[in-house]
Design a protein around this motif. Structure first.
Motif, short mmCIF file in Angstrom:
data_model
loop_
_atom_site.label_atom_id
_atom_site.label_comp_id
_atom_site.label_asym_id
_atom_site.label_seq_id
_atom_site.Cartn_x
_atom_site.Cartn_y
_atom_site.Cartn_z
N SER A 1 1.79 6.12 -7.08
CA SER A 1 0.65 6.91 -7.55
C SER A 1 0.94 8.41 -7.41
O SER A 1 0.63 9.20 -8.31
N GLY B 1 2.45 1.56 -3.40
CA GLY B 1 1.42 2.02 -4.33
C GLY B 1 1.13 3.50 -4.16
O GLY B 1 0.94 4.23 -5.14
N LEU B 2 1.09 3.97 -2.91
CA LEU B 2 0.86 5.39 -2.64
C LEU B 2 2.00 6.22 -3.22
O LEU B 2 1.75 7.23 -3.90
N ALA C 1 3.32 10.26 0.45
CA ALA C 1 2.64 10.88 -0.70
C ALA C 1 3.32 12.19 -1.09
O ALA C 1 3.51 12.47 -2.28
N SER D 1 1.24 10.85 -10.63
CA SER D 1 0.22 11.89 -10.78
C SER D 1 0.82 13.29 -10.76
O SER D 1 0.14 14.26 -11.08
N VAL E 1 -5.86 7.10 -3.33
CA VAL E 1 -5.05 6.09 -2.65
C VAL E 1 -4.79 6.53 -1.22
O VAL E 1 -4.92 5.73 -0.28
N GLY F 1 0.82 -1.21 0.00
CA GLY F 1 0.00 0.00 0.00
C GLY F 1 0.85 1.26 0.00
O GLY F 1 0.55 2.23 -0.69
N SER G 1 -3.57 9.90 -6.70
CA SER G 1 -2.91 9.71 -5.42
C SER G 1 -3.81 10.12 -4.24
O SER G 1 -3.69 9.56 -3.16
N TYR H 1 -7.98 6.18 0.89
CA TYR H 1 -8.24 4.77 1.21
C TYR H 1 -7.34 4.30 2.35
O TYR H 1 -7.81 3.68 3.31
N LEU H 2 -6.05 4.58 2.24
CA LEU H 2 -5.12 4.11 3.27
C LEU H 2 -5.36 4.79 4.61
O LEU H 2 -5.24 4.16 5.67
#
Length: 140
Positions: A14, A10-11, A48, A18, A29, A7, A26, A32-33
């Motif tokens: 992303s 992925g963050l 991020a 982006s 993401v 995760g 992002s 969500y996290l």
């Protein structure tokens, strides 16, 4: 590698993607996290922000590279507006680098005009951090 690390990776990915000329999500993401409560909000905002800042610096570097290869007159109209904004406000304009489409142009123009790397990095980073704090706050 633990499943939870995917995760975070992925963050970061992303956020990086982006912040270049490619579209990304992002914020979704991150939201969500944050809502899963599996990681600290500070950790998520930091990951991020760093990923998004590095993506913006990639665009800044592309601006520097482009300035060596092509004259300013060859830039498309939206980049011309970005150049004018950077000329007027300098690195302060990069606080808005988080804005979709507009931010990419500002980073590109800052590189094109060879704004100070440190000033650009600082403004870009603070703009990104503030945006991700706002997104995280909504979903905590």
């Amino acid at each position: 590698m633990p499943f939870e690390s995917w995760g975070l990776i992925g963050l970061f990915a992303s956020a990086f993607i982006s912040s270049t000329v490619a579209p990304g999500g992002s914020e979704a993401v991150l939201a969500y996290l944050v809502s899963r409560h599996g990681h600290s909000v500070l950790e998520l905002v930091a990951i991020a922000s760093v990923g998004n800042t590095l993506g913006a610096l990639t665009t800044w570097w592309l601006g520097q590279w482009g300035a060596q290869k092509y004259p300013a007159e060859s830039l498309v109209k939206d980049r011309q507006r970005s150049l004018q904004t950077i000329r007027r406000w300098g690195a302060w304009a990069l606080l808005l680098s988080w804005l979709p489409l507009i931010g990419d142009g500002l980073c590109f123009a800052a590189g094109w005009l060879r704004l100070s790397f440190l000033a650009s990095l600082t403004a870009i980073f603070f703009g990104k951090v503030l945006r991700y704090i706002a997104v995280a706050y909504v979903f905590v």
